[in-house]
Design a protein around this motif. Structure first.
Motif, mmCIF file in Angstrom:
data_model
loop_
_atom_site.group_PDB
_atom_site.id
_atom_site.type_symbol
_atom_site.label_atom_id
_atom_site.label_comp_id
_atom_site.label_asym_id
_atom_site.label_seq_id
_atom_site.Cartn_x
_atom_site.Cartn_y
_atom_site.Cartn_z
ATOM 1 N N UNK A 1 -9.184 -9.163 4.403
ATOM 2 C CA UNK A 1 -7.800 -8.711 4.464
ATOM 3 C C UNK A 1 -7.638 -7.385 3.737
ATOM 4 N N UNK A 2 -6.507 -6.755 3.999
ATOM 5 C CA UNK A 2 -6.161 -5.543 3.273
ATOM 6 C C UNK A 2 -5.653 -5.916 1.886
ATOM 7 N N UNK A 3 -6.041 -5.146 0.917
ATOM 8 C CA UNK A 3 -5.516 -5.349 -0.427
ATOM 9 C C UNK A 3 -4.752 -4.096 -0.828
ATOM 10 N N UNK A 4 -3.492 -4.271 -1.179
ATOM 11 C CA UNK A 4 -2.686 -3.140 -1.636
ATOM 12 C C UNK A 4 -3.255 -2.640 -2.947
ATOM 13 N N UNK A 5 -3.431 -1.338 -3.049
ATOM 14 C CA UNK A 5 -3.927 -0.722 -4.273
ATOM 15 C C UNK A 5 -2.808 0.040 -4.978
ATOM 16 N N UNK A 6 -1.965 0.731 -4.170
ATOM 17 C CA UNK A 6 -0.923 1.545 -4.782
ATOM 18 C C UNK A 6 0.205 1.794 -3.781
ATOM 19 N N UNK A 7 1.434 1.723 -4.278
ATOM 20 C CA UNK A 7 2.625 2.035 -3.489
ATOM 21 C C UNK A 7 3.288 3.234 -4.170
ATOM 22 N N UNK B 1 -13.968 -2.930 6.370
ATOM 23 C CA UNK B 1 -14.563 -1.627 6.665
ATOM 24 C C UNK B 1 -15.035 -0.909 5.399
ATOM 25 N N UNK B 2 -14.789 -1.535 4.232
ATOM 26 C CA UNK B 2 -15.177 -0.981 2.936
ATOM 27 C C UNK B 2 -14.659 0.453 2.770
ATOM 28 N N UNK B 3 -13.359 0.613 3.013
ATOM 29 C CA UNK B 3 -12.765 1.946 2.942
ATOM 30 C C UNK B 3 -11.322 1.860 2.467
ATOM 31 N N UNK B 4 -10.846 2.974 1.932
ATOM 32 C CA UNK B 4 -9.438 3.096 1.555
ATOM 33 C C UNK B 4 -8.658 3.587 2.772
ATOM 34 N N UNK B 5 -7.484 3.002 3.001
ATOM 35 C CA UNK B 5 -6.634 3.441 4.105
ATOM 36 C C UNK B 5 -5.200 3.591 3.603
ATOM 37 N N UNK B 6 -4.417 4.392 4.302
ATOM 38 C CA UNK B 6 -2.999 4.566 4.009
ATOM 39 C C UNK B 6 -2.189 3.907 5.109
ATOM 40 N N UNK B 7 -1.175 3.167 4.706
ATOM 41 C CA UNK B 7 -0.277 2.519 5.664
ATOM 42 C C UNK B 7 1.119 3.089 5.516
ATOM 43 N N UNK C 1 2.832 -6.234 3.041
ATOM 44 C CA UNK C 1 2.412 -5.868 1.682
ATOM 45 C C UNK C 1 3.630 -5.657 0.794
ATOM 46 N N UNK C 2 4.638 -4.973 1.302
ATOM 47 C CA UNK C 2 5.840 -4.723 0.511
ATOM 48 C C UNK C 2 6.560 -6.023 0.167
ATOM 49 N N UNK C 3 6.586 -6.975 1.102
ATOM 50 C CA UNK C 3 7.182 -8.286 0.813
ATOM 51 C C UNK C 3 6.414 -8.999 -0.303
ATOM 52 N N UNK D 1 1.641 3.563 1.270
ATOM 53 C CA UNK D 1 0.991 2.357 0.758
ATOM 54 C C UNK D 1 -0.513 2.579 0.898
ATOM 55 N N UNK D 2 -1.192 2.620 -0.228
ATOM 56 C CA UNK D 2 -2.643 2.806 -0.223
ATOM 57 C C UNK D 2 -3.299 1.433 -0.339
#
Length: 116
Positions: free
Chosen positions: A51-57, A80-86, A96-98, A73-74
Motif C-alpha cells: 500500500x501507499x504510505x503517506x510521508x508528508x502533507x 514500486x519502492x519509490x516516492x510519489x506525489x498525489x 490518505x487525508x481521511x 501529498x507525498x
C-alpha cells in the motif's frame, strides 16, 4: 477543485508541533504571517507492504484563518519502492487525508476535510 483542512480554532496548526505520529513544521519562515506553508510529516519508518504510505502533507494558509489548502501529498509506494506525489483530489489522496483526520481526532485535534 480545492481540498482544504479546516482546523478547530483551538487547534491552530502553527501552534501544534506533534500529533500522534505526525510532526508539523514550518516550510516558510516562522516570522511570515500571511503566506505560511507547513509540512505535516509522518515520523514512523516506511512500511514494507503493498500500500501507499503517506510521508508528508504540505498545507498552505488561506484568507480564512482556520482553513489550510492541501497542496501536495507525498507518499512512499512500497510495491514500486519509490516516492510519489498525489493530488488531494484523487481517490488515493482523499483516503490518505481521511486517515490523517482520523488520527488527529484520536489526539483530540479536530480537523475537517473540505472539498470546494
Amino acid at each position: 477543485m480545492a481540498v482544504l483542512f479546516e482546523f478547530d480554532p483551538f487547534d491552530h496548526p502553527t501552534q501544534l508541533s506533534k500529533v500522534g505520529n505526525w510532526v508539523i513544521t514550518f516550510l516558510s519562515p516562522a516570522s511570515e504571517l500571511h503566506d505560511i506553508q507547513l509540512a505535516i510529516t509522518y515520523v514512523l519508518p516506511r512500511q514494507a507492504n503493498d500500500q501507499l504510505q503517506a510521508r508528508r502533507v504540505i498545507i498552505h494558509s488561506t484568507a480564512h484563518e482556520q482553513q489550510w489548502l492541501i497542496q501536495n501529498i507525498e507518499c512512499f509506494d512500497s510495491a514500486q519502492n519509490t516516492e510519489i506525489d498525489l493530488l488531494a483530489t484523487t481517490l488515493e489522496g482523499q483516503q490518505i487525508l481521511q486517515t490523517v483526520v482520523q488520527e488527529f481526532a484520536r489526539y483530540d485535534v479536530l480537523v475537517k476535510l473540505i472539498c470546494e
